[in-house]
Design a protein around this motif. Structure first.
Motif, PDB file in Angstrom:
ATOM      1  N   MET A  30       2.209  14.853  -3.741  1.00 41.15           N
ATOM      2  CA  MET A  30       3.175  14.355  -2.778  1.00 41.15           C
ATOM      3  C   MET A  30       3.988  13.254  -3.449  1.00 41.15           C
ATOM      4  N   ASN A  31       5.252  13.150  -3.075  1.00 46.75           N
ATOM      5  CA  ASN A  31       6.096  12.077  -3.601  1.00 46.75           C
ATOM      6  C   ASN A  31       6.334  11.017  -2.525  1.00 46.75           C
ATOM      7  N   ALA A  32       6.951   9.905  -2.916  1.00 42.36           N
ATOM      8  CA  ALA A  32       7.141   8.774  -2.011  1.00 42.36           C
ATOM      9  C   ALA A  32       7.994   9.145  -0.793  1.00 42.36           C
ATOM     10  N   ASP A  33       9.059   9.920  -0.973  1.00 43.49           N
ATOM     11  CA  ASP A  33       9.907  10.302   0.163  1.00 43.49           C
ATOM     12  C   ASP A  33       9.120  11.119   1.184  1.00 43.49           C
ATOM     13  N   SER A  34       8.366  12.085   0.715  1.00 43.44           N
ATOM     14  CA  SER A  34       7.547  12.908   1.610  1.00 43.44           C
ATOM     15  C   SER A  34       6.501  12.062   2.331  1.00 43.44           C
ATOM     16  N   PHE A  35       5.908  11.121   1.607  1.00 42.98           N
ATOM     17  CA  PHE A  35       4.902  10.249   2.200  1.00 42.98           C
ATOM     18  C   PHE A  35       5.524   9.405   3.312  1.00 42.98           C
ATOM     19  N   HIS A  36       6.689   8.800   3.047  1.00 41.45           N
ATOM     20  CA  HIS A  36       7.377   7.994   4.062  1.00 41.45           C
ATOM     21  C   HIS A  36       7.633   8.820   5.323  1.00 41.45           C
ATOM     22  N   LYS A  37       8.122  10.040   5.161  1.00 42.56           N
ATOM     23  CA  LYS A  37       8.402  10.912   6.309  1.00 42.56           C
ATOM     24  C   LYS A  37       7.127  11.270   7.056  1.00 42.56           C
ATOM     25  N   MET A  38       6.067  11.596   6.318  1.00 42.22           N
ATOM     26  CA  MET A  38       4.807  11.987   6.947  1.00 42.22           C
ATOM     27  C   MET A  38       4.232  10.856   7.788  1.00 42.22           C
ATOM     28  N   VAL A  39       4.124   9.658   7.200  1.00 43.83           N
ATOM     29  CA  VAL A  39       3.493   8.568   7.951  1.00 43.83           C
ATOM     30  C   VAL A  39       4.356   8.119   9.127  1.00 43.83           C
ATOM     31  N   ALA A  40       5.677   8.182   8.986  1.00 42.68           N
ATOM     32  CA  ALA A  40       6.553   7.835  10.109  1.00 42.68           C
ATOM     33  C   ALA A  40       6.340   8.812  11.264  1.00 42.68           C
ATOM     34  N   SER A  41       6.213  10.097  10.941  1.00 40.60           N
ATOM     35  CA  SER A  41       6.023  11.104  11.995  1.00 40.60           C
ATOM     36  C   SER A  41       4.656  10.986  12.664  1.00 40.60           C
ATOM     37  N   GLU A  42       3.705  10.333  11.977  1.00 44.32           N
ATOM     38  CA  GLU A  42       2.350  10.170  12.518  1.00 44.32           C
ATOM     39  C   GLU A  42       2.143   8.805  13.182  1.00 44.32           C
ATOM     40  N   GLY A  43       3.218   7.997  13.283  1.00 45.00           N
ATOM     41  CA  GLY A  43       3.140   6.722  13.987  1.00 45.00           C
ATOM     42  C   GLY A  43       2.617   5.549  13.180  1.00 45.00           C
ATOM     43  N   PHE A  44       2.593   5.671  11.853  1.00 47.36           N
ATOM     44  CA  PHE A  44       2.156   4.567  11.003  1.00 47.36           C
ATOM     45  C   PHE A  44       3.298   3.572  10.812  1.00 47.36           C
ATOM     46  N   ASN A  45       2.938   2.336  10.466  1.00 49.03           N
ATOM     47  CA  ASN A  45       3.933   1.326  10.108  1.00 49.03           C
ATOM     48  C   ASN A  45       4.598   1.715   8.792  1.00 49.03           C
ATOM     49  N   GLU A  46       5.714   1.075   8.493  1.00 53.17           N
ATOM     50  CA  GLU A  46       6.413   1.289   7.218  1.00 53.17           C
ATOM     51  C   GLU A  46       5.458   0.980   6.062  1.00 53.17           C
ATOM     52  N   PRO A  47       5.338   1.878   5.092  1.00 56.40           N
ATOM     53  CA  PRO A  47       4.426   1.633   3.960  1.00 56.40           C
ATOM     54  C   PRO A  47       4.850   0.423   3.125  1.00 56.40           C
ATOM     55  N   VAL A  48       3.846  -0.242   2.569  1.00 61.54           N
ATOM     56  CA  VAL A  48       4.077  -1.369   1.671  1.00 61.54           C
ATOM     57  C   VAL A  48       3.477  -1.025   0.306  1.00 61.54           C
ATOM     58  N   LEU A  49       4.044  -1.612  -0.739  1.00 61.22           N
ATOM     59  CA  LEU A  49       3.560  -1.388  -2.090  1.00 61.22           C
ATOM     60  C   LEU A  49       2.374  -2.312  -2.364  1.00 61.22           C
ATOM     61  N   VAL A  50       1.290  -1.733  -2.850  1.00 69.19           N
ATOM     62  CA  VAL A  50       0.072  -2.493  -3.167  1.00 69.19           C
ATOM     63  C   VAL A  50      -0.240  -2.285  -4.645  1.00 69.19           C
ATOM     64  N   GLU A  51      -0.559  -3.371  -5.343  1.00 67.46           N
ATOM     65  CA  GLU A  51      -0.948  -3.302  -6.747  1.00 67.46           C
ATOM     66  C   GLU A  51      -2.305  -3.970  -6.889  1.00 67.46           C
ATOM     67  N   ARG A  52      -3.249  -3.274  -7.528  1.00 65.06           N
ATOM     68  CA  ARG A  52      -4.590  -3.813  -7.755  1.00 65.06           C
ATOM     69  C   ARG A  52      -4.841  -3.923  -9.252  1.00 65.06           C
ATOM     70  N   GLU A  53      -5.622  -4.931  -9.627  1.00 67.98           N
ATOM     71  CA  GLU A  53      -5.862  -5.260 -11.026  1.00 67.98           C
ATOM     72  C   GLU A  53      -6.711  -4.217 -11.742  1.00 67.98           C
ATOM     73  N   ALA A  54      -6.537  -4.168 -13.049  1.00 68.01           N
ATOM     74  CA  ALA A  54      -7.302  -3.257 -13.899  1.00 68.01           C
ATOM     75  C   ALA A  54      -8.791  -3.528 -13.772  1.00 68.01           C
ATOM     76  N   ASN A  55      -9.555  -2.452 -13.649  1.00 66.85           N
ATOM     77  CA  ASN A  55     -11.015  -2.505 -13.575  1.00 66.85           C
ATOM     78  C   ASN A  55     -11.542  -3.376 -12.437  1.00 66.85           C
ATOM     79  N   GLY A  56     -10.725  -3.596 -11.434  1.00 67.13           N
ATOM     80  CA  GLY A  56     -11.153  -4.388 -10.280  1.00 67.13           C
ATOM     81  C   GLY A  56     -11.956  -3.555  -9.299  1.00 67.13           C
ATOM     82  N   SER A  57     -12.522  -4.229  -8.324  1.00 67.42           N
ATOM     83  CA  SER A  57     -13.281  -3.535  -7.294  1.00 67.42           C
ATOM     84  C   SER A  57     -13.389  -4.403  -6.054  1.00 67.42           C
ATOM     85  N   ILE A  58     -13.683  -3.751  -4.940  1.00 69.25           N
ATOM     86  CA  ILE A  58     -13.976  -4.434  -3.679  1.00 69.25           C
ATOM     87  C   ILE A  58     -15.239  -3.784  -3.131  1.00 69.25           C
TER      88      ILE A  58
END
Length: 92
Positions: free
Chosen positions: A1-29
């Motif tokens: 899936m690409n970003a445009d398709s993802f934006h359309k999918m989540v909008a049609s499913e009632g999700f908030n506008e997507p935000v960009l998230v970046e996580r550090e190398a070899n990190g964990s939660i």
């Protein structure tokens, strides 16, 4: 899936506008949960998500989905991970 398709999918499913998230190398939660439903599209790197005794790796183009209050853990690859994340309030 690409970003445009993802934006359309989540909008049609009632999700908030997507935000960009970046996580550090070899990190964990460690195991945690969120009070919201989440969907995310991996753009760069990879993330491994563990649900109970099962783990799955998500790479660019993959989408992962987490239900509200779903316990999970996260691990990020040696290049970290970049993804678009959309949330939906559990009461929606």
């Amino acid at each position: 899936m690409n970003a445009d398709s993802f934006h359309k999918m989540v909008a049609s499913e009632g999700f908030n506008e997507p935000v960009l998230v970046e996580r550090e190398a070899n990190g964990s939660i460690d195991v945690h949960s969120h009070p919201f439903e989440a969907k995310a599209l991996i753009l760069e790197g990879f993330i491994e998500i563990g649900l109970g005794s099962q783990a799955k790796r998500f790479e660019p183009g993959d989408v992962f989905h987490l239900a509200p209050e779903q316990p999970h853990w996260e691990r990020y690859g040696p290049q970290g991970v970049v993804y678009l994340s959309a949330r939906k309030d559990a009461r929606s």
